[in-house]
Motif scaffolding. Sequence first.
Motif, PDB file in Angstrom:
ATOM      1  N   THR A 147     -16.266  67.423  10.054  1.00  0.00           N
ATOM      2  CA  THR A 147     -17.288  67.390  11.090  1.00  0.00           C
ATOM      3  C   THR A 147     -16.800  66.424  12.161  1.00  0.00           C
ATOM      4  N   MET A 148     -16.912  66.847  13.418  1.00  0.00           N
ATOM      5  CA  MET A 148     -16.451  66.014  14.523  1.00  0.00           C
ATOM      6  C   MET A 148     -17.635  65.616  15.394  1.00  0.00           C
ATOM      7  N   ALA A 149     -17.621  64.378  15.856  1.00  0.00           N
ATOM      8  CA  ALA A 149     -18.746  63.883  16.643  1.00  0.00           C
ATOM      9  C   ALA A 149     -18.254  63.037  17.804  1.00  0.00           C
ATOM     10  N   TRP A 150     -19.093  62.957  18.810  1.00  0.00           N
ATOM     11  CA  TRP A 150     -18.913  62.019  19.914  1.00  0.00           C
ATOM     12  C   TRP A 150     -20.095  61.057  19.911  1.00  0.00           C
ATOM     13  N   HIS A 151     -19.768  59.773  19.984  1.00  0.00           N
ATOM     14  CA  HIS A 151     -20.765  58.739  20.180  1.00  0.00           C
ATOM     15  C   HIS A 151     -20.410  58.006  21.467  1.00  0.00           C
ATOM     16  N   ARG A 152     -21.335  57.207  21.967  1.00  0.00           N
ATOM     17  CA  ARG A 152     -21.049  56.406  23.151  1.00  0.00           C
ATOM     18  C   ARG A 152     -21.728  55.049  23.048  1.00  0.00           C
ATOM     19  N   GLN A 153     -21.170  54.098  23.751  1.00  0.00           N
ATOM     20  CA  GLN A 153     -21.730  52.761  23.746  1.00  0.00           C
ATOM     21  C   GLN A 153     -21.735  52.199  25.164  1.00  0.00           C
ATOM     22  N   THR A 172     -22.887  56.417  31.769  1.00  0.00           N
ATOM     23  CA  THR A 172     -21.806  55.438  31.771  1.00  0.00           C
ATOM     24  C   THR A 172     -21.721  54.732  30.423  1.00  0.00           C
ATOM     25  N   ALA A 173     -20.530  54.778  29.814  1.00  0.00           N
ATOM     26  CA  ALA A 173     -20.346  54.206  28.484  1.00  0.00           C
ATOM     27  C   ALA A 173     -18.890  54.376  28.063  1.00  0.00           C
ATOM     28  N   VAL A 174     -18.550  53.745  26.965  1.00  0.00           N
ATOM     29  CA  VAL A 174     -17.303  54.068  26.282  1.00  0.00           C
ATOM     30  C   VAL A 174     -17.634  55.153  25.265  1.00  0.00           C
ATOM     31  N   GLY A 197     -23.268  46.327  26.551  1.00  0.00           N
ATOM     32  CA  GLY A 197     -24.411  45.532  26.155  1.00  0.00           C
ATOM     33  C   GLY A 197     -25.452  46.254  25.338  1.00  0.00           C
ATOM     34  N   LYS A 198     -25.177  47.506  24.970  1.00  0.00           N
ATOM     35  CA  LYS A 198     -26.146  48.278  24.188  1.00  0.00           C
ATOM     36  C   LYS A 198     -25.513  48.778  22.907  1.00  0.00           C
ATOM     37  N   GLN A 199     -26.351  49.328  22.045  1.00  0.00           N
ATOM     38  CA  GLN A 199     -25.851  49.839  20.776  1.00  0.00           C
ATOM     39  C   GLN A 199     -25.174  51.192  20.949  1.00  0.00           C
ATOM     40  N   ARG A 200     -24.270  51.473  20.063  1.00  0.00           N
ATOM     41  CA  ARG A 200     -23.623  52.784  20.059  1.00  0.00           C
ATOM     42  C   ARG A 200     -24.659  53.834  19.676  1.00  0.00           C
ATOM     43  N   GLU A 201     -24.578  55.001  20.321  1.00  0.00           N
ATOM     44  CA  GLU A 201     -25.516  56.068  20.029  1.00  0.00           C
ATOM     45  C   GLU A 201     -24.784  57.393  19.863  1.00  0.00           C
ATOM     46  N   PHE A 202     -25.404  58.248  19.075  1.00  0.00           N
ATOM     47  CA  PHE A 202     -24.909  59.601  18.872  1.00  0.00           C
ATOM     48  C   PHE A 202     -25.046  60.402  20.154  1.00  0.00           C
ATOM     49  N   VAL A 203     -24.053  61.237  20.452  1.00  0.00           N
ATOM     50  CA  VAL A 203     -24.101  62.112  21.621  1.00  0.00           C
ATOM     51  C   VAL A 203     -24.080  63.581  21.212  1.00  0.00           C
ATOM     52  N   ALA A 204     -23.068  63.957  20.422  1.00  0.00           N
ATOM     53  CA  ALA A 204     -22.914  65.372  20.077  1.00  0.00           C
ATOM     54  C   ALA A 204     -22.139  65.482  18.781  1.00  0.00           C
ATOM     55  N   ILE A 205     -22.343  66.619  18.098  1.00  0.00           N
ATOM     56  CA  ILE A 205     -21.668  66.854  16.837  1.00  0.00           C
ATOM     57  C   ILE A 205     -21.339  68.327  16.701  1.00  0.00           C
ATOM     58  N   ILE A 206     -20.209  68.623  16.059  1.00  0.00           N
ATOM     59  CA  ILE A 206     -19.837  70.004  15.766  1.00  0.00           C
ATOM     60  C   ILE A 206     -19.339  70.054  14.329  1.00  0.00           C
ATOM     61  N   TYR A 207     -19.944  70.916  13.546  1.00  0.00           N
ATOM     62  CA  TYR A 207     -19.611  71.033  12.141  1.00  0.00           C
ATOM     63  C   TYR A 207     -18.448  72.001  11.949  1.00  0.00           C
ATOM     64  N   ASN A 208     -17.961  72.080  10.713  1.00  0.00           N
ATOM     65  CA  ASN A 208     -16.791  72.938  10.479  1.00  0.00           C
ATOM     66  C   ASN A 208     -17.144  74.414  10.566  1.00  0.00           C
ATOM     67  N   ARG A 246     -10.378  54.854  19.481  1.00  0.00           N
ATOM     68  CA  ARG A 246     -10.571  53.598  20.193  1.00  0.00           C
ATOM     69  C   ARG A 246     -11.470  53.741  21.402  1.00  0.00           C
ATOM     70  N   GLY A 247     -11.743  54.960  21.797  1.00  0.00           N
ATOM     71  CA  GLY A 247     -12.675  55.182  22.885  1.00  0.00           C
ATOM     72  C   GLY A 247     -12.020  55.436  24.220  1.00  0.00           C
ATOM     73  N   THR A 248     -12.777  56.101  25.089  1.00  0.00           N
ATOM     74  CA  THR A 248     -12.352  56.327  26.456  1.00  0.00           C
ATOM     75  C   THR A 248     -13.555  56.029  27.356  1.00  0.00           C
ATOM     76  N   GLU A 249     -13.300  55.337  28.441  1.00  0.00           N
ATOM     77  CA  GLU A 249     -14.384  54.833  29.270  1.00  0.00           C
ATOM     78  C   GLU A 249     -14.779  55.842  30.339  1.00  0.00           C
ATOM     79  N   VAL A 250     -16.074  56.048  30.451  1.00  0.00           N
ATOM     80  CA  VAL A 250     -16.641  56.936  31.464  1.00  0.00           C
ATOM     81  C   VAL A 250     -17.573  56.111  32.344  1.00  0.00           C
ATOM     82  N   THR A 251     -17.318  56.171  33.646  1.00  0.00           N
ATOM     83  CA  THR A 251     -18.163  55.460  34.601  1.00  0.00           C
ATOM     84  C   THR A 251     -18.691  56.458  35.621  1.00  0.00           C
ATOM     85  N   VAL A 252     -19.998  56.522  35.728  1.00  0.00           N
ATOM     86  CA  VAL A 252     -20.641  57.429  36.685  1.00  0.00           C
ATOM     87  C   VAL A 252     -21.295  56.560  37.755  1.00  0.00           C
TER      88      VAL A 252
END
Length: 115
Positions: free
Chosen positions: A33-39, A90-92, A42-53, A107-113
């Motif tokens: 199962t693959m997922a994307w989270h973001r942080q 905007t988050a990592v 100054g805030k907690q990491r949160e779930f964004v999206a998931i794709i199952y097998n 390790r993450g990739t940074e997105v800035t909007v």
Amino acid sequence: QVQLVESGGGLVQPGGSLRLSCTVSGSNFIFATMAWHRQPTGKQREFVAIIYNDFTTNYIHSVRGRFAISRDNAQHTVWLQMDNLKPEDTAVYYCGLLGLGTDYWGRGTEVTVSS
């Protein structure tokens, strides 16, 4: 050794698009199962999206209709297409491999909007 490498982050104006990629090595990707989270800073990491097998997907409510997660088992890659981006996106962004006994994260990739 399982490794996840994210790419595709950057600076984009509100309303713009980005496509994040995550390439995985050293795992039974097809069963994972693959997922994307973001942080946001100054805030907690949160779930964004998931794709199952079985290619079933799910999203956090705030990105439904704007983001799309997909995978290619032959390429051991998962993507997150992000459209109509908002400053609050905007988050990592972190890619995760789940469901094989041990969870792995990149390790993450940074997105800035921002304008």
